[in-house]
Design a protein around this motif. Structure first.
Motif, PDB file in Angstrom:
ATOM      1  N   PHE A   1       0.821  -1.212   0.000  1.00  0.00           N
ATOM      2  CA  PHE A   1       0.000   0.000   0.000  1.00  0.00           C
ATOM      3  C   PHE A   1       0.857   1.264   0.000  1.00  0.00           C
ATOM      4  CE2 PHE A   1      -4.487  -1.083   1.852  1.00  0.00           C
ATOM      5  CZ  PHE A   1      -4.844  -1.614   0.625  1.00  0.00           C
ATOM      6  N   ARG A   2       1.859   1.308   0.835  1.00  0.00           N
ATOM      7  CA  ARG A   2       2.555   2.585   0.990  1.00  0.00           C
ATOM      8  C   ARG A   2       4.074   2.543   0.881  1.00  0.00           C
ATOM      9  NH1 ARG A   2      -0.297   5.890   5.857  1.00  0.00           N
ATOM     10  NH2 ARG A   2       0.555   4.206   7.143  1.00  0.00           N
ATOM     11  N   THR A   3       4.689   1.379   1.121  1.00  0.00           N
ATOM     12  CA  THR A   3       6.148   1.416   1.191  1.00  0.00           C
ATOM     13  C   THR A   3       6.801   1.328  -0.190  1.00  0.00           C
ATOM     14  OG1 THR A   3       6.578  -0.962   1.310  1.00  0.00           O
ATOM     15  CG2 THR A   3       6.014   0.140   3.373  1.00  0.00           C
ATOM     16  N   GLY A   4       6.051   0.842  -1.202  1.00  0.00           N
ATOM     17  CA  GLY A   4       6.639   0.707  -2.537  1.00  0.00           C
ATOM     18  C   GLY A   4       7.633  -0.428  -2.648  1.00  0.00           C
ATOM     19  N   ILE A   5       7.572  -1.347  -1.693  1.00  0.00           N
ATOM     20  CA  ILE A   5       8.491  -2.495  -1.721  1.00  0.00           C
ATOM     21  C   ILE A   5       7.784  -3.659  -2.420  1.00  0.00           C
ATOM     22  CG2 ILE A   5       9.703  -4.183  -0.264  1.00  0.00           C
ATOM     23  CD1 ILE A   5       9.808  -1.876   1.869  1.00  0.00           C
ATOM     24  N   GLU A   6       8.550  -4.363  -3.224  1.00  0.00           N
ATOM     25  CA  GLU A   6       8.001  -5.505  -3.958  1.00  0.00           C
ATOM     26  C   GLU A   6       8.136  -6.760  -3.094  1.00  0.00           C
ATOM     27  OE1 GLU A   6       9.018  -7.898  -8.137  1.00  0.00           O
ATOM     28  OE2 GLU A   6      10.380  -6.352  -7.398  1.00  0.00           O
ATOM     29  N   LEU A   7       7.138  -7.647  -3.171  1.00  0.00           N
ATOM     30  CA  LEU A   7       7.249  -8.947  -2.493  1.00  0.00           C
ATOM     31  C   LEU A   7       7.477 -10.021  -3.554  1.00  0.00           C
ATOM     32  CD1 LEU A   7       4.425  -8.760   0.216  1.00  0.00           C
ATOM     33  CD2 LEU A   7       6.880  -8.452   0.515  1.00  0.00           C
ATOM     34  N   ILE A   8       8.561 -10.745  -3.405  1.00  0.00           N
ATOM     35  CA  ILE A   8       8.898 -11.787  -4.385  1.00  0.00           C
ATOM     36  C   ILE A   8       8.642 -13.151  -3.763  1.00  0.00           C
ATOM     37  CG2 ILE A   8      10.752 -12.802  -5.764  1.00  0.00           C
ATOM     38  CD1 ILE A   8      12.061 -10.042  -5.857  1.00  0.00           C
ATOM     39  N   PRO A   9       7.593 -13.839  -4.215  1.00  0.00           N
ATOM     40  CA  PRO A   9       7.289 -15.141  -3.619  1.00  0.00           C
ATOM     41  C   PRO A   9       8.390 -16.159  -3.924  1.00  0.00           C
ATOM     42  CG  PRO A   9       5.454 -14.355  -4.985  1.00  0.00           C
ATOM     43  CD  PRO A   9       6.635 -13.479  -5.285  1.00  0.00           C
ATOM     44  N   VAL A  10       8.759 -16.888  -2.904  1.00  0.00           N
ATOM     45  CA  VAL A  10       9.694 -18.004  -3.070  1.00  0.00           C
ATOM     46  C   VAL A  10       8.838 -19.255  -2.921  1.00  0.00           C
ATOM     47  CG1 VAL A  10      11.774 -19.108  -2.187  1.00  0.00           C
ATOM     48  CG2 VAL A  10      11.515 -16.616  -2.011  1.00  0.00           C
ATOM     49  N   HIS A  11       8.569 -19.886  -4.049  1.00  0.00           N
ATOM     50  CA  HIS A  11       7.547 -20.926  -4.052  1.00  0.00           C
ATOM     51  C   HIS A  11       7.986 -22.183  -3.298  1.00  0.00           C
ATOM     52  CE1 HIS A  11       5.064 -18.496  -6.532  1.00  0.00           C
ATOM     53  NE2 HIS A  11       6.005 -18.364  -7.453  1.00  0.00           N
ATOM     54  N   CYS A  12       7.157 -22.587  -2.350  1.00  0.00           N
ATOM     55  CA  CYS A  12       7.398 -23.817  -1.600  1.00  0.00           C
ATOM     56  C   CYS A  12       6.354 -24.837  -2.042  1.00  0.00           C
ATOM     57  CB  CYS A  12       7.287 -23.558  -0.103  1.00  0.00           C
ATOM     58  SG  CYS A  12       8.383 -22.240   0.449  1.00  0.00           S
ATOM     59  N   ARG A  13       6.694 -26.116  -1.813  1.00  0.00           N
ATOM     60  CA  ARG A  13       5.857 -27.175  -2.385  1.00  0.00           C
ATOM     61  C   ARG A  13       5.348 -28.134  -1.325  1.00  0.00           C
ATOM     62  NH1 ARG A  13       6.354 -27.052  -7.784  1.00  0.00           N
ATOM     63  NH2 ARG A  13       7.858 -25.476  -8.478  1.00  0.00           N
ATOM     64  N   SER A  14       4.246 -28.756  -1.665  1.00  0.00           N
ATOM     65  CA  SER A  14       3.634 -29.701  -0.728  1.00  0.00           C
ATOM     66  C   SER A  14       4.599 -30.843  -0.418  1.00  0.00           C
ATOM     67  CB  SER A  14       2.328 -30.246  -1.298  1.00  0.00           C
ATOM     68  OG  SER A  14       2.545 -30.816  -2.568  1.00  0.00           O
ATOM     69  N   SER A  15       5.479 -31.194  -1.381  1.00  0.00           N
ATOM     70  CA  SER A  15       6.427 -32.290  -1.135  1.00  0.00           C
ATOM     71  C   SER A  15       7.366 -31.964   0.026  1.00  0.00           C
ATOM     72  CB  SER A  15       7.226 -32.577  -2.411  1.00  0.00           C
ATOM     73  OG  SER A  15       7.787 -31.373  -2.902  1.00  0.00           O
ATOM     74  N   ASP A  16       7.606 -30.693   0.309  1.00  0.00           N
ATOM     75  CA  ASP A  16       8.409 -30.272   1.475  1.00  0.00           C
ATOM     76  C   ASP A  16       7.513 -29.797   2.612  1.00  0.00           C
ATOM     77  OD1 ASP A  16      10.812 -30.588   0.002  1.00  0.00           O
ATOM     78  OD2 ASP A  16      10.545 -28.599  -0.891  1.00  0.00           O
TER      79      ASP A  16
END
Lengths: 508, 508
Positions: free
Chosen positions: A229-244
Motif C-alpha cells: 500500500f505505501r512502502t513501494g516495496i516488492e514482495l517476491i514469492p519463493v515458491h514452496c511445495r507440498s512435497s516439502d
C-alpha cells in the motif's frame, strides 16, 4: 550511460570516433524523418478534470470560473490512493466482504456464510471475560504505587514507542510464551497499534521504494496490503511445495534472489511467518539457521513474523524464535543487527480489538527510526495500562496460555478429523489458528481457474468462506486456508455437511 | 521529448532534416571525444559494507564466508529511515528533548526547564478526573442495551475506520463544539489513532510522491514529520506577515503557486490550521471562502486542520468550520469533494494519550482509501467504547467545553499580561493553547541566527522551552510560540522573572 557503454567498444576500436558518431547520427536522422512524417496533431485540450485546465489565461473573472465549476469536474485523488478506493480484487478480501453481507449465526442465521477466513480466536473468551471483569478497573485506575486514580496518567502525551513498563511487560511475556529460552531487551522494542503497522514500519525502515523482500509462499495475503500500500516495496514469492510440506529451502531462496537480481531488483530482506501462515508448520532450528546464514551471506535483512508464537499446539515440535537462534550463535558468526521480529497480541491473546503489535529489532537505527514513526501508530495509553496489568499477571498468563494451546489442539483435531472423513487431507501443522486444506479433489480443473471456481462455489453454494491458495501465492492449486478457532464444536459438523454436499455430483 | 521539441523548429524550417540532424551529430561527436580523453579509471572495489560484495564468486565455502562476517559489516537500513535514526535538527524537537533531561516541577525541581513547547492542556483535568472516575467502567463494561460485560465487544476485530456508534458520537460532538452551525455525516468520517496519522493518511490520498502542498507559514512544525517522513510530499510555505497578523491572502497563495509551478512542482492542495497554529488567530468566513475559491480555480484540494476548533476563547470572533463554508455555498459554486477536515481530541478534550483523530472528507474515494489505510492506524476498541460514552454525555460535554474555553481565556490573559509588563507583545489570537510572542526586542541580531541564539539562551539560561519562529518557517525573526495551558497560575510569575533576567544586560 547505457547508450555510451555499447558504443565505447566502437569508439575504442579501429573505427574510432568517426564511426562511433556516425551510427547514432544516422539513427537520429531517421528518427527525425519518422517524426516529421507522422507529425502528431496539436495536443488535445486537457480533459475536463485535468489539473492543467487551471493554467488557462486568467482573463475570466472568478465568478465566471465558478459557473464552469462543474466543467472543471471533480478534483482527483492521488494515483496511489485511487486503486485503494476500488473494491478489493484478492479473493481473501472478497471473501471477508461477502461474509459481512450474510454472516452465519448458529442461533439467528443458520443459513449464513460460515467464516473460515479470519484468523481470530474466541476459544478462551471465558478466561478473558473473567480477567477483565475482575481487573479492568484496577488496571486503568490504580497507580503502580497503589495510589488512586490520576487522570493525567492516561490523558497526557507519553512516549510514542510505549511506556517503559509496557515494554518490560512485553519482554517478559514474549520470553515466557517462547518457552523461556530467550530473553528480550525492552530497549530494542517498539510497541505499535497492531501487528499490521509493525510490519509496515519495519518494511519502511529496511528497504527503499522499488526494493524487494523475498517471501516464502504460500504467504499471508494481508502482507500485500501491509507492504505494498505505501512502502513501494516488492514482495517476491519463493515458491514452496507440498512435497516439502511448504517449508522454504535455501536453494529456493538462492534461485529467487538470483532471478530477482537478474531482473534488476534489489533484494533487501527475507520476510516469513513462523509458525507459518497459512500452512501452520513450525520452522525448525536448522531451517532458521539456514535462513540466517543465507541472509548473512547475501547481506540482507531477516524479518521473522512470530505473531503466532504462543499459538503452537503440536506435541512433537517446539517453537524456536529467531531471537533464540541469534543468541545461540557465536557472536562473530552473525551480524545480528539484520534480525527483526514482529509480534502482537491479536492471535496469542485473542485481542485483535486491542490493536497491539511489537517491533523487536537488533539494529539500533531501526529502533530509533521506528520510534519516530510511532507518531503514526502509537498505542493509546489506556490500552497500555490494561496490558501492563494483564501481561504482568503471570498466574493468569500461564493458565490462559495452557488453555489456549489445549483448546486449539482439540479444535484442530475435530476439524481435521471431519475433513478426513470426507477424504480431504490437511498439511501437517502445529501452530496458528488455521489449517491448510488440500481440496484439490474437489476441483473441476487442476488450475488457478479451477481453484477460484471452487472458492466461489464454497462461498455461494456451501456458504463457507475459506481463503484459496491463489490469494497466498501458492503455486499448487486446490489448497485453502481454513481458520477454525472462532467455531463452536457444533459448527464443525455443519461445515462438513456443507462440503459433503458440494463434493457430491449435482443431481440437477 | 524535450530534446526533440527545440529541434522541431530547425527540422521544419529551411534547414530541413539535414541541419536538424547535423547539430546533434556534432554534439555527439564532441561528447565522445571528451569521454574518450578523460576515460575514467576502473571502478573502485565496492566498500566493505556494500550489498554488492555478496556478488563475489561463490567459491568460498559458507563457513569461510562467516569468518569474514565482520568484514561484510553491518547491514544497512533504508535510505529513507537513515535520517530518522539521527537526532532531530528542528529547534521544536530539540527543545522538547531538552525538557526531558531536566523538567521543571513546581515542587520537586524548581530550577528545571519550563515546558512552553508542547500544546497540551491540564486546565480541565479536574472535570476529566471526575467523569472518568464515575464512568470509565460502565463505558467499557456496559453494553448499549444495558446488559452486562461481554469481552467479545472489546476483544474482537472491528471495522478499522471505527464503529458506527463512535462515528455518530464524533459527528454530534464536532457539530456541537462548532456552534451547531454545521452537521457532519458519519459516513464521510474515518476515526484514526491520533491527529498525526489523520494528516499523513489524508496527504497520502491527495498527493503523490514529489507533489506539493501550499501551507501558510508560520506553521505547526510537526507537519514536517507528519507529511515528509513517508509521503514524499513537499510543503511549500506561503509566507504571512505580522502586518496582516499572519493571515494568509489569496495573492500570497497565487504567488507561491506560480513560483512552485515554475520550478516544476505539481501543487495538489492547500493545508492550513484553523485556529492557526502557532499564531492562534481564527480565519474569517471571508478568508475561508477566498481559500476555497482559489482552490476551486486551481483545481486543488483544501485540507483544513480544525483540531483546535473547540479551544476558541476569544469573545469577538467565532470559529467557522470549512465544512460550514461548503454547506453555505450554492451547490453549483464549489466542487465540495476537494474539501477535507482534520480533527481530534488531543487539544479540545485534553486527551493526547487517547490517540484520537478524525478524517472528514467530502470525497468518497478519499473516504474509501482512508478506511483501507486505517489498518495502520486504527483506534483500539476499548478506547472507542470509552469515547462513545464520553462524547455522548452531552451534559458533561457542555460543562467541559464552557470550562475549557473560560480557563484558556483566563490563562491567556495572565500570560499575555505578564509579557506586556516586560514590554513583550503578542500577536492577536483567539484560539489554541498557545500565544505567538514577539521577542524581537530580546534579539542581539535581527536574523534567524539571532533568533536561534535567543532560543538557546531561553533554554540554557532562562530554562524555558519556547518554539522559535524559524521552526515554523516564519520569515520575521524573533517570534516564539509559547504554550501556556499546562501551567499553573503560580508558574507564570516564575517565567516572567526568568525572561526579565534574560532581558537585563549581563553584569559579568
Amino acid at each position: 550511460m547505457r547508450l555510451i557503454v555499447p558504443l565505447q567498444g566502437v569508439v575504442q576500436g579501429r573505427g574510432g570516433l568517426f564511426v562511433g558518431s556516425l551510427i547514432p547520427c544516422c539513427l537520429f536522422y531517421f528518427l527525425q524523418l519518422y517524426l516529421k512524417r507522422r507529425r502528431s496533431p496539436p495536443p488535445p485540450p486537457p480533459p475536463p478534470d485535468s489539473d492543467s485546465s487551471s493554467e488557462l489565461p486568467r482573463t475570466s473573472s472568478r465568478s465566471s470560473l465558478f459557473t464552469r465549476g462543474n466543467s472543471i469536474g471533480r478534483v482527483r485523488v492521488s494515483s496511489r490512493a485511487a486503486p485503494l478506493a476500488k473494491p478489493p480484487d484478492s479473493p481473501y478480501y472478497i471473501g471477508l466482504e461477502r461474509v459481512k453481507t450474510d454472516p452465519y449465526d448458529r442461533v439467528t442465521n443458520r443459513d449464513g456464510i460460515i467464516q473460515l477466513g479470519l484468523a481470530e480466536s474466541t476459544l478462551c473468551f471465558d478466561l478473558l471475560q473473567r480477567w477483565m471483569s475482575e481487573n479492568l478497573m484496577d488496571s486503568l485506575m490504580m497507580q503502580s504505587d497503589g495510589s488512586g486514580f490520576d487522570v493525567s496518567t492516561i490523558a497526557m502525551y507519553q512516549p510514542f514507542e510505549g511506556l517503559l513498563e509496557v515494554r518490560v511487560a512485553f519482554a517478559d511475556f514474549m520470553s515466557r510464551i517462547m518457552g523461556g529460552n530467550v530473553s528480550f531487551d525492552p530497549s530494542n522494542m517498539v510497541i505499535t497499534a497492531g501487528g499490521t503497522p509493525a510490519v509496515e514500519v519495519l518494511a519502511f525502515c529496511l528497504a527503499d521504494h522499488g526494493n524487494a523482500f523475498l517471501i516464502p509462499s504460500p504467504y499471508y495475503p494481508g502482507f500485500d496490503r501491509d507492504i505494498k500500500f505505501r512502502t513501494g516495496i516488492e514482495l517476491i514469492p519463493v515458491h514452496c511445495r507440498s512435497s516439502d510440506n511448504f517449508t522454504v529451502t535455501v536453494s529456493a531462496l538462492e534461485q529467487a534472489l538470483n532471478q530477482a537480481r537478474k531482473r534488476g531488483s534489489k533484494v533487501s530482506g527475507i520476510l516469513f511467518s513462523n509458525p507459518s501462515n497459512p500452512v501452520g508448520n513450525i520452522l525448525s532450528r536448522e531451517t532458521l539457521h539456514a535462513i540466517l546464514s543465507f541472509a548473512q551471506e547475501k547481506n540482507i535483512h531477516v524479518i521473522s513474523d512470530e505473531i503466532f508464537a504462543g499459538s503452537v499446539y503440536g506435541v512433537d515440535k517446539e517453537f524456536v524464535s529467531m531471537a533464540e537462534v541469534v543468541a545461540a550463535s557465536a557472536s562473530g558468526d552473525f551480524d545480528k543487527s539484520r534480525v527483526h521480529i514482529i509480534y502482537g497480541l491479536s492471535k496469542d491473546l485473542s485481542l485483535p480489538g486491542f490493536r497491539t503489535g511489537v517491533i523487536y529489532s537488533f539494529h539500533e537505527d531501526v529502533v530509533s527510526a521506528a520510534k519516530k514513526l510511532m507518531r503514526f501508530s502509537s498505542m493509546p495509553v489506556p490500552v497500555q495500562r490494561i496490558l501492563i496489568s494483564l501481561l504482568s499477571d503471570t498466574r493468569f498468563i500461564e493458565e490462559y496460555m495452557a488453555a489456549h494451546r489445549q483448546r486449539i489442539r482439540d479444535k484442530h483435531f475435530l476439524f481435521v478429523e471431519g475433513l478426513k472423513q470426507l477424504g480431504i487431507p490437511c498439511a501437517e501443522s502445529g501452530g496458528g489458528l488455521y489449517c491448510w486444506v488440500d481440496m484439490s479433489s474437489l476441483l473441476t480443473s487442476y488450475s488457478e481457474k479451477g481453484e477460484l471456481e471452487l472458492f466461489e462455489k464454497l462461498l455461494s453454494v456451501a456458504k463457507i468462506n475459506a481463503t484459496p491458495g491463489t490469494a497466498c501465492y501458492c503455486i499448487e492449486p486446490g489448497w485453502f486456508r481454513c481458520c477454525f478457532t472462532a467455531l463452536a464444536d457444533e459448527d464443525i459438523p455443519v461445515i462438513m455437511e456443507r462440503i459433503k454436499l458440494l463434493a457430491e455430483p449435482s443431481t440437477s
